[in-house]
Enzyme design. Sequence first.
Site, PDB file in Angstrom:
ATOM      1  N   ASP A 104     -60.149  94.833  56.522  1.00  0.00           N
ATOM      2  CA  ASP A 104     -61.176  95.455  57.364  1.00  0.00           C
ATOM      3  C   ASP A 104     -60.781  96.822  57.910  1.00  0.00           C
ATOM      4  O   ASP A 104     -61.423  97.315  58.829  1.00  0.00           O
ATOM      5  CB  ASP A 104     -61.521  94.518  58.528  1.00  0.00           C
ATOM      6  CG  ASP A 104     -60.351  94.328  59.483  1.00  0.00           C
ATOM      7  OD1 ASP A 104     -59.217  94.193  59.008  1.00  0.00           O
ATOM      8  OD2 ASP A 104     -60.580  94.309  60.700  1.00  0.00           O
ATOM      9  N   GLU A 105     -59.768  97.437  57.351  1.00  0.00           N
ATOM     10  CA  GLU A 105     -59.323  98.725  57.896  1.00  0.00           C
ATOM     11  C   GLU A 105     -58.717  99.578  56.792  1.00  0.00           C
ATOM     12  O   GLU A 105     -58.006  99.068  55.926  1.00  0.00           O
ATOM     13  CB  GLU A 105     -58.286  98.478  58.998  1.00  0.00           C
ATOM     14  CG  GLU A 105     -57.854  99.729  59.741  1.00  0.00           C
ATOM     15  CD  GLU A 105     -56.922  99.402  60.897  1.00  0.00           C
ATOM     16  OE1 GLU A 105     -56.704 100.280  61.729  1.00  0.00           O
ATOM     17  OE2 GLU A 105     -56.413  98.251  60.950  1.00  0.00           O
TER      18      GLU A 105
END
Length: 344
Positions: free
Chosen positions: A94-95
């Site tokens: 998610d990053e």
Amino acid sequence: MDAFYASVEQRDDPALRGRPVAVGRSRARGVVAAASYEARAFGVRSAMPSVTAIRRCPDLVFVSPRFDVYRTVSRQIHAIFADYTDRIEPLSLDEAYLDVTEDRHALGSARAIAEQIRTRIREATGLTASAGVSYNKFIAKLASDQNKPDGLCVIPPRHGAAFVAGLPVKRFHGVGPVTAEKMARLGIATGADLAAHPIAFLRAHFGSHADYLFGAARGVDDRPVRAHRQTKSIGAERTFEVNITDAAEAAAALAHVADAAWIRIARSGEQGRTVTLKLRDASFNTRTRARSLPRPIADTAEFLAIGQDLLSRELPVPGGIRLLGLTLSGILDHVPAVQPTLPL
């Protein structure tokens, strides 16, 4: 992404919206993989033991992780990234860092690109993302956390040093709890405190990490965005206040370590074939034992089962066990490759 795992669960189950949610296992050895913002208000954080989380928030709702779903959403998000640049350095599911210097869609600024990416993520997934926009990776990472959730923070070059100066050093990427505690003993609490010390002082106390810290305290970071960032191993370890001598207690302790390690493994999106047990005895002697499969480790149960078998072959340990660790390596090379300047 904002509270990624927990937000996916709240998106998919309307009954969870507005409630304190933890993704993980609620049993005694469980670990929180992610917490919703409602849970964070009670001090619940990722990697926290489940029993501690429940103590802080008695109404906490535990949801079993669905890593296949999180990976599917991650692929949607990374596909959006790839529409704007090939220079993508994933940090986890998610990053990621994005180098958008090329400005492929002629939007005119990095801020405009970030805003459009955030809008498209919301439209495609129903989830919110926060973005940090700056002239280097260090400050962009800090800025991405500045206005969470659903926020955007832009730090231009002229404001970089001042922005860093006002932040606590424990927020610096690369400054973990041990380093932060050491800095506190040296009277270093903020970026300004760190910048006040010469490079010789930092090298004396922080060794090879000193040059990075010296630059970071001044808003300087020359690391490029690396599209092919190869992870070598992912895991976790725990040092015990009292040496463990009982086999059942050792097995339970390793299960807790495995849970913490698998959270990191799942978040990274990596797959690997080798499980390595690390064991340190009462005399501080450290031994490692490993086992490789011809295929990727399937799940946390298989990861733990291999670790437990490796541990059983080392027992009993004279004087007891001081530390246990479990890591995944043999990482598969599957991460896709997902300068004039561009105004921020």
